[in-house]
Write an enzyme that holds these catalytic residues in place. Structure first.
Site, mmCIF file in Angstrom:
data_model
loop_
_atom_site.group_PDB
_atom_site.id
_atom_site.type_symbol
_atom_site.label_atom_id
_atom_site.label_comp_id
_atom_site.label_asym_id
_atom_site.label_seq_id
_atom_site.Cartn_x
_atom_site.Cartn_y
_atom_site.Cartn_z
ATOM 1 N N GLU A 250 0.881 -1.176 0.000
ATOM 2 C CA GLU A 250 0.000 0.000 0.000
ATOM 3 C C GLU A 250 0.910 1.215 0.000
ATOM 4 O O GLU A 250 1.487 1.562 1.033
ATOM 5 C CB GLU A 250 -0.885 0.009 1.257
ATOM 6 C CG GLU A 250 -1.891 -1.122 1.331
ATOM 7 C CD GLU A 250 -3.062 -0.927 0.382
ATOM 8 O OE1 GLU A 250 -3.203 0.144 -0.231
ATOM 9 O OE2 GLU A 250 -3.844 -1.885 0.244
ATOM 10 N N CYS A 285 -1.995 9.364 2.175
ATOM 11 C CA CYS A 285 -1.769 8.842 0.826
ATOM 12 C C CYS A 285 -2.907 9.139 -0.138
ATOM 13 O O CYS A 285 -2.687 9.350 -1.316
ATOM 14 C CB CYS A 285 -1.573 7.339 0.920
ATOM 15 S SG CYS A 285 -2.931 6.533 1.810
ATOM 16 N N GLU A 463 -6.960 -3.231 1.129
ATOM 17 C CA GLU A 463 -7.325 -3.247 2.545
ATOM 18 C C GLU A 463 -8.778 -2.820 2.640
ATOM 19 O O GLU A 463 -9.189 -1.844 2.009
ATOM 20 C CB GLU A 463 -6.401 -2.310 3.333
ATOM 21 C CG GLU A 463 -4.982 -2.863 3.348
ATOM 22 C CD GLU A 463 -3.998 -2.101 4.218
ATOM 23 O OE1 GLU A 463 -4.129 -0.869 4.326
ATOM 24 O OE2 GLU A 463 -3.106 -2.741 4.778
HETATM 25 P P1 NAD Z 1 8.220 4.777 4.797
HETATM 26 O O1 NAD Z 1 8.201 4.072 3.498
HETATM 27 O O2 NAD Z 1 9.361 5.664 5.098
HETATM 28 O O3 NAD Z 1 8.134 3.739 6.011
HETATM 29 C C1 NAD Z 1 7.089 2.797 6.138
HETATM 30 C C2 NAD Z 1 7.526 1.686 7.083
HETATM 31 O O4 NAD Z 1 8.588 0.938 6.489
HETATM 32 C C3 NAD Z 1 8.093 2.185 8.413
HETATM 33 O O5 NAD Z 1 7.714 1.287 9.424
HETATM 34 C C4 NAD Z 1 9.585 2.160 8.174
HETATM 35 O O6 NAD Z 1 10.336 2.094 9.371
HETATM 36 C C5 NAD Z 1 9.733 0.894 7.359
HETATM 37 N N1 NAD Z 1 10.912 0.818 6.495
HETATM 38 C C6 NAD Z 1 11.690 1.826 6.028
HETATM 39 N N2 NAD Z 1 12.648 1.330 5.212
HETATM 40 C C7 NAD Z 1 12.479 -0.014 5.170
HETATM 41 C C8 NAD Z 1 13.158 -1.079 4.504
HETATM 42 N N3 NAD Z 1 14.199 -0.860 3.715
HETATM 43 N N4 NAD Z 1 12.703 -2.339 4.679
HETATM 44 C C9 NAD Z 1 11.629 -2.584 5.459
HETATM 45 N N5 NAD Z 1 10.958 -1.606 6.121
HETATM 46 C C10 NAD Z 1 11.375 -0.342 5.978
HETATM 47 O O7 NAD Z 1 6.845 5.589 4.862
HETATM 48 P P2 NAD Z 1 6.377 6.652 5.954
HETATM 49 O O8 NAD Z 1 7.123 7.923 5.773
HETATM 50 O O9 NAD Z 1 6.329 6.033 7.292
HETATM 51 O O10 NAD Z 1 4.848 6.876 5.497
HETATM 52 C C11 NAD Z 1 4.496 7.733 4.479
HETATM 53 C C12 NAD Z 1 4.294 6.993 3.167
HETATM 54 O O11 NAD Z 1 3.334 5.959 3.340
HETATM 55 C C13 NAD Z 1 3.734 7.890 2.093
HETATM 56 O O12 NAD Z 1 4.336 7.603 0.861
HETATM 57 C C14 NAD Z 1 2.264 7.516 2.064
HETATM 58 O O13 NAD Z 1 1.600 7.816 0.861
HETATM 59 C C15 NAD Z 1 2.336 6.069 2.331
HETATM 60 N N6 NAD Z 1 1.049 5.586 2.831
HETATM 61 C C16 NAD Z 1 0.288 4.781 2.019
HETATM 62 C C17 NAD Z 1 -0.943 4.339 2.459
HETATM 63 C C18 NAD Z 1 -1.799 3.433 1.616
HETATM 64 O O14 NAD Z 1 -2.686 2.809 2.159
HETATM 65 N N7 NAD Z 1 -1.576 3.342 0.307
HETATM 66 C C19 NAD Z 1 -1.420 4.714 3.729
HETATM 67 C C20 NAD Z 1 -0.614 5.535 4.531
HETATM 68 C C21 NAD Z 1 0.623 5.959 4.067
#
Ligand code: NAD
Length: 484
Positions: A250, A285, A463
């Site tokens: 997502e 998002c 979801e």
């Molecule tokens: P992020 O990608 O930085 O982190 C998401 C999660 O992944 C965190 O728990 C982070 O610690 C972990 N993570 C980071 N690097 C990783 C790696 N290499 N391997 C495994 N896990 C890793 O995102 P964020 O800044 O926490 O959230 C914002 C982003 O999430 C935005 O792009 C937003 O659009 C997206 N988002 C999408 C949805 C959806 O349902 N489509 C909902 C909410 C947020």
């Protein structure tokens, strides 16, 4: 300014044992003030191993629990989440700077939990029509251990979307929240314990990219459900490929709001503001962050949106009157201001309103003013990239085909919004936009009954809805010949 409540101690749950150990130190910085408000240790290989092992050993018994009993536990959890909604609201104020008026997401999380509780004893299989000679049936079965990686924004609804369907279908879970928002998940997991889930069914490991990568690549994990940014999603998919672990992604979005000239300008402006910058300072998002407006009403929409932006109140998120809080981090603030600067200085766009950081009465936090950018270069970063901040772009179109082409002109495909009073046109545009979640003349903030998820670079998997429960089962076909 500071936390309005005592924040929970950030600790892992490994089976039945709470632990604050781990090799990677983190500090949590208040987005509102920029001041450190807590420290904790991110989990390493040992914590990840222990969490996965606990989940594996709990799985045998958990999958055998009668579905109606899993439903009852989830219903209890839903009630506990709802009872704790003020607590989650106050945690959201402190950890994410979410304005108190927008709540901490507990009401939505409770709804998701209750919705998926209902599926626990209703997800049936089917019998394949092989006729007289054989009995052939399809069983939906849990994967086993699900790794659920949650973003910092709206962590509580995200837990409801992932944890509850995984548990309803008989999986055990290891949660990995973002280090930018670790507190709400601790409280959520405490409530899981209180609800009575057996030890090992729900586990929690804190940490950042390294911990997440260890978890995704762990051979004891059978399924990964990830919500986060596109680049992180790619990294997760690469790591999951090592063990061919199935993933649900997502990812980010760049929602287009296509407004035709037959809709009242103030109506369009009100929704364009409330659903974008007026929600989590644009840090979600599914929000409409690209307004695409029919030429005849373009100027009036620009003026109306700019007026509404200027009227939004920024300030103490704990104040009931605050509309817009801070960004999550100094990095986020730098990134957002950089995109605005690039649009203004390099791409010669017009910053109609906003465009600056905002000190707030206390200074130090990560604030950016609500910003409207017009005259944008269609290929520029302000239009093409997910900004994840209080920034909306506006473009104009002359006919329906151009409107759809503009809406489809980014790599993202999560949400799209259509505003028109013409019924046939509304359905045509809804049909033609490349997005997994389309709203016509309104928006419902992802009710659990509906399948939410992306097309294109916004990911895959759903979801919510029936698809949201089916995401956590694999099917097994059983063929039994009946003849001699
Ligand atoms: P992020 O990608 O930085 O982190 C998401 C999660 O992944 C965190 O728990 C982070 O610690 C972990 N993570 C980071 N690097 C990783 C790696 N290499 N391997 C495994 N896990 C890793 O995102 P964020 O800044 O926490 O959230 C914002 C982003 O999430 C935005 O792009 C937003 O659009 C997206 N988002 C999408 C949805 C959806 O349902 N489509 C909902 C909410 C947020």
């Amino acid at each position: 300014m500071g936390p309005t409540i005592d924040l929970p101690t950030v600790r892992h749950l490994l089976g039945s044992e709470w632990s604050t150990e781990g090799p990677e130190p983190f500090e949590h910085v208040s987005p509102s003030t920029g001041r450190v408000q807590g420290g904790f240790s991110g989990g390493g290989a040992d914590e990840v191993d222990r969490a996965v092992a606990a989940a594996r050993s709990a799985f045998t018994d958990w999958r055998a629990v009668a579905p109606y009993k899993r439903r009852q536990l989830l219903e209890r959890l839903s009630a506990l989440i709802l009872d704790a909604r003020d607590e989650f609201r106050d945690i959201g104020v402190a950890e994410c700077g979410t304005p108190v008026r927008q709540g901490g997401g507990a009401v939505l999380a409770a709804r998701y939990t209750s919705y998926f509780a209902g599926w626990a004893d209703k997800l049936d299989g089917l019998v394949a029509p092989l006729g007289h000679a054989a009995l052939d049936y399809v069983l939906p079965q849990p994967y086993g251990v699900v790794a659920a990686l949650v973003p910092w924004n709206a962590p509580v609804p995200s837990l409801g979307m992932k944890l509850s369907p995984a548990l309803a279908t008989g999986n055990c879970v290891v949660l990995k929240p973002s280090p930018l928002a670790p507190f709400a998940t601790v409280r959520f997991v405490e409530l899981c314990q209180q609800a009575g889930f057996p030890p090992g069914v729900v586990n929690l490991v804190h940490g950042g990219a390294h911990t997440g990568d260890l978890l995704v690549g762990h051979p004891g994990v059978d399924k990964v459900t990830f919500t986060g940014g596109v680049e992180t999603g790619r990294a997760v998919m690469r790591t999951a490929a090592t063990n061919l672990t199935p993933v649900t992604l997502e990812l980010g979005g760049k929602g287009a709001l296509v407004a035709f000239g037959d809709v009242d300008v103030q109506r369009v402006a009100a929704d364009a503001v409330a659903f974008s910058v007026g929600t989590l300072a644009g840090q979600a998002c599914a929000l409409p962050t690209r307004a695409i407006v029919e030429q005849g009403s373009y100027e009036r929409v620009v003026v109306a949106v700019a007026q509404r932006f200027a009227a939004l109140r920024m300030g103490d998120p704990a104040d009931q009157k605050t509309d817009v809080g801070p960004l999550i981090s100094a990095d986020a603030q730098r990134r957002v201001l950089g995109v605005i600067e690039h649009a203004r200085d390099r791409d010669k766009a017009t910053v109609v309103t906003g465009g600056n950081s905002y000190g707030g009465p206390w200074g130090g936090g990560f604030w950016v003013e609500p910003t409207l950018v017009a005259d944008v270069a269609p290929d520029g970063p302000v239009v093409q990239g997910e900004i994840f901040g209080p920034v909306v772009t506006v473009q104009s179109f002359t006919d329906e085909a151009e409107a759809v082409a503009l809406a489809n002109s980014t790599d993202y495909g999560l949400s799209a919004f259509v505003y028109t009073n013409d019924l046939k046109r509304a359905h045509r545009v809804a049909r033609d936009v490349e997005a997994g979640y389309v709203s016509v003349n309104g928006f419902a903030y992802l009710p659990p009954e509906t399948p939410f998820g992306g097309w294109k670079s916004s990911g895959f998997g759903r979801e919510g809805g029936r698809a949201g429960i089916e995401d956590f089962v694999q099917t097994k076909n059983v063929y039994v010949p009946l003849g001699e």
